[in-house]
Motif scaffolding. Structure first.
Motif, PDB file in Angstrom:
ATOM      1  N   ASN A  41       0.811  -1.053   0.167  1.00 55.54           N
ATOM      2  CA  ASN A  41       0.129  -0.044  -0.006  1.00 55.54           C
ATOM      3  C   ASN A  41       0.909   1.289   0.014  1.00 55.54           C
ATOM      4  O   ASN A  41       0.283   2.318   0.422  1.00 55.54           O
ATOM      5  CB  ASN A  41      -1.082  -0.153   1.278  1.00 55.54           C
ATOM      6  CG  ASN A  41      -1.925  -1.131   1.184  1.00 55.54           C
ATOM      7  OD1 ASN A  41      -2.478  -1.392  -0.025  1.00 55.54           O
ATOM      8  ND2 ASN A  41      -2.102  -1.600   2.287  1.00 55.54           N
ATOM      9  N   GLN A 158      -6.746   3.021  -0.072  1.00 52.22           N
ATOM     10  CA  GLN A 158      -5.568   2.441   0.647  1.00 52.22           C
ATOM     11  C   GLN A 158      -4.384   3.047   0.138  1.00 52.22           C
ATOM     12  O   GLN A 158      -3.189   3.227   0.973  1.00 52.22           O
ATOM     13  CB  GLN A 158      -5.629   1.073   0.963  1.00 52.22           C
ATOM     14  CG  GLN A 158      -6.642   0.601   2.127  1.00 52.22           C
ATOM     15  CD  GLN A 158      -6.469  -1.018   2.230  1.00 52.22           C
ATOM     16  OE1 GLN A 158      -6.080  -1.650   1.704  1.00 52.22           O
ATOM     17  NE2 GLN A 158      -6.585  -1.005   3.890  1.00 52.22           N
ATOM     18  N   ASP A 213      -9.003   2.879   5.737  1.00 54.38           N
ATOM     19  CA  ASP A 213      -7.991   3.671   4.892  1.00 54.38           C
ATOM     20  C   ASP A 213      -6.520   3.545   5.922  1.00 54.38           C
ATOM     21  O   ASP A 213      -6.767   4.014   7.117  1.00 54.38           O
ATOM     22  CB  ASP A 213      -8.251   4.885   4.652  1.00 54.38           C
ATOM     23  CG  ASP A 213      -7.355   5.571   3.688  1.00 54.38           C
ATOM     24  OD1 ASP A 213      -6.058   5.313   3.908  1.00 54.38           O
ATOM     25  OD2 ASP A 213      -7.709   6.106   2.696  1.00 54.38           O
TER      26      ASP A 213
END
Length: 221
Positions: A41, A158, A213
């Motif tokens: 991410n 994300q 997130d």
């Protein structure tokens, strides 16, 4: 100090403050990579394009004798290089990352060789180097949207940084005003896409706000 001088000082200060804040948002990614010992991410391309952008604008600032440009871009280049080194260290597939880095560094070096060796006139150097820098600035602002299709498909933000989005909006707006104040289109125009892409990212955060997130979690820790 005259009112105009105060306004100029405030605008210059805002450019420095917001730009350093934008570069510092990578520290959360740095901490994430060190804690997880992975690059999950975390986007690499924004680090790379921002570093190349810093190095090109550092040369433009030195050629123009603009201390604000020199300071913020020298600081940014150091930070982005640190982020890149940490990313490469923890990245399991280093070949594509190193290839991207070598390609953009090669373009940068070829550009510098052309401007410094084949363009003797200072005014022409400023004009052509300004266009060169503008291209890198636009690529820097577009790079976080490289995963736009994946974000829409997964309905997850994300891979986007909320703090970076806010900092980019403030930074691009302040540099647009700074370029307008100086009458320098090479500073003003390429920062306009930064405002636009930041608004697009804010819309994505709003649209997919229901998903977890990592960036919000980092803000809370």
């Amino acid at each position: 100090m005259e009112p105009g001088g105060v306004a100029d000082s405030l605008l210059s200060g805002a450019c420095v403050l917001f730009t350093l804040a934008m570069y510092s948002t990578g520290l959360s990614d740095l901490r994430h990579m060190r804690m997880t010992r992975s690059v999950d991410n975390v986007q690499f391309l924004p680090f790379l394009t921002t570093d190349i952008n810093n190095l090109s604008w550092l040369s433009y600032g030195a050629l123009k004798g603009d201390g604000i440009l020199i300071f913020v871009n020298a600081t940014g280049a150091v930070l982005q290089t640190l982020y890149i080194l940490v990313y490469v260290h923890y990245c399991p597939r280093k070949r594509p990352v190193l290839l991207q880095t070598a390609t953009l560094v090669g373009v940068l070096l070829l550009g510098f060789g052309y401007f410094w060796l084949l363009v003797p006139n200072l005014e022409t150097q400023l004009q052509q180097l300004g266009l060169f820098c503008s291209g890198f600035t636009i690529s820097m602002y577009l790079s976080p949207l490289a995963d736009l299709a994946k974000i829409i498909q997964t309905k997850s933000t994300q891979r986007l940084s909320f703090p970076l989005t806010i900092a980019t909006l403030l930074t691009s707006a302040s540099w647009t005003l700074y370029g307008f104040q100086l009458g320098d289109p090479y500073i003003m125009v390429p920062n306009l896409p930064g405002i636009l892409t930041s608004l697009v990212r804010l819309w994505l955060f709003w649209k997919y706000s229901q998903g977890p997130d990592r960036n919000y979690q980092l803000l809370q820790t």
